[in-house]
Design an enzyme around this catalytic site. Sequence first.
Site, PDB file in Angstrom:
ATOM      1  N   ASP A   1       8.965  40.438  13.521  1.00 49.43           N
ATOM      2  CA  ASP A   1      10.234  40.714  14.310  1.00 49.43           C
ATOM      3  C   ASP A   1      11.459  40.358  13.542  1.00 49.43           C
ATOM      4  OD1 ASP A   1       9.090  41.849  16.645  1.00 49.43           O
ATOM      5  OD2 ASP A   1       8.984  40.075  17.890  1.00 49.43           O
TER       6      ASP A   1
ATOM      7  N   ARG B   1      12.957  70.487  14.596  1.00 51.91           N
ATOM      8  CA  ARG B   1      12.998  69.433  15.810  1.00 51.91           C
ATOM      9  C   ARG B   1      13.979  67.787  16.095  1.00 51.91           C
ATOM     10  NH1 ARG B   1       6.674  70.080  17.512  1.00 51.91           N
ATOM     11  NH2 ARG B   1       6.268  71.285  18.646  1.00 51.91           N
TER      12      ARG B   1
ATOM     13  N   ARG C   1      10.957  64.916  20.694  1.00 50.51           N
ATOM     14  CA  ARG C   1       9.416  64.528  20.502  1.00 50.51           C
ATOM     15  C   ARG C   1       9.998  62.897  20.298  1.00 50.51           C
ATOM     16  NH1 ARG C   1       8.317  68.975  22.851  1.00 50.51           N
ATOM     17  NH2 ARG C   1       6.953  70.135  21.637  1.00 50.51           N
TER      18      ARG C   1
ATOM     19  N   GLU D   1      12.850  48.701  20.110  1.00 47.00           N
ATOM     20  CA  GLU D   1      12.225  48.421  21.423  1.00 47.00           C
ATOM     21  C   GLU D   1      13.108  48.058  22.658  1.00 47.00           C
ATOM     22  OE1 GLU D   1       8.714  46.988  21.609  1.00 47.00           O
ATOM     23  OE2 GLU D   1       9.227  44.493  20.983  1.00 47.00           O
TER      24      GLU D   1
END
Length: 361
Positions: free
Chosen positions: A137, A172, A278, A232
């Site tokens: 991280d 996409r 996606r 995240e």
Amino acid sequence: MGKRIGMLTSGGDCQSLNATMRGVAKSLYHMYDDVEIIGFLEGYKGLIYGDYKVMKPRDFSGILTQGGTILGTSRQPFKLMRTPDANGLDKVEAMKNTYKQLKLDCLVVLGGNGSQKTANLLSEEGLNVIGLPKTIDNDLWGTDMTFGFQSAVDIATNAIDCIHTTAASHGRVFIVEVMGHKVGWMTLHAGIAAGADVILLPEIPYDPQVVAKSIKKRAAEGKRFSIIAVAEGAISKEDAKLPKKQLKKKLAEDAQLYPSVAYKVGKEIGELTGQEIRVTVPGHTQRGGSPCAYDRVLSTRLGAAAAELISKKEYGYLVGMKNNETTKIPLSEIAGKLKMVDAECSLVKEAKLVGISFGDE
Ligand code: F6P
């Protein structure tokens, strides 16, 4: 006079733990004729319960390129260190006893934020401790760089690269979720390295309308696909305004609706743009495999610098990097502090200059 050193790897693993232990061990074996290294198994658990193995020089051979950790690791939350275990054992006293019984000169802790807080606690309790900055991280205070970060960024970059070709074929919008816990270092670096069009970080809350606008603009310019790199821990502007308690509730609700934040962003952007979306989550692959060349060099330097501190009997420090030089920072100064991305830093500004949207303006 020889040395007796304890060593442990704690918290989530990364690619360069073995390379760092090798750096410490090789330097010590090189400095002293009489060195004994005790490897505690599965992180602080091994120190608490006296589970260890006496290492030999051959244990540290051939592991420079080997990912994971030869000692095993586990998460032992700092906040529970003062709480007795299921059998009423005082963990801190147990760790001190193991250290004393083994007559260690120093304990070397390879770990991230929580692990270094415990290292500081043990140092305050009178043990000789040296910390080494491990985490993909890169969120450890007091060091410019942690080992594991660059290797993980390479994997995340490769994941986005692979998505690029299929995104281009199908026209996409792809969302790739990058690890990093509460900070955006990995996403920022991998996003720039892989040419993401949008980068969403916890430190820069996003507005879905702004993200959608930039995707629509690309489509209007004839670009058939877009790539969004999402940390995240990314958070929307709306959520970022919530008081702590309400935010916790909202995140718990979201967790019922979506497997992770990338899916939430996917739904928002799909609805706002009408484009086919996606989602890809490389997950723990980002912590796997061999350390990259950068990390092998970094780990060797940090390990050698830790051995040097041991030789000088300078304890209570984290060994880190400042301006590309190894340095030492008191554990008490870094414990509990998170190094976050500064939304105004030059890297973010330069990324914006090349047209990357951070979903904020
Ligand atoms: O701290 C490293 C890290 O990989 C984070 O990026 C991530 O949020 C977390 O660990 C995942 O933890 P676990 O391996 O316990 O699922």
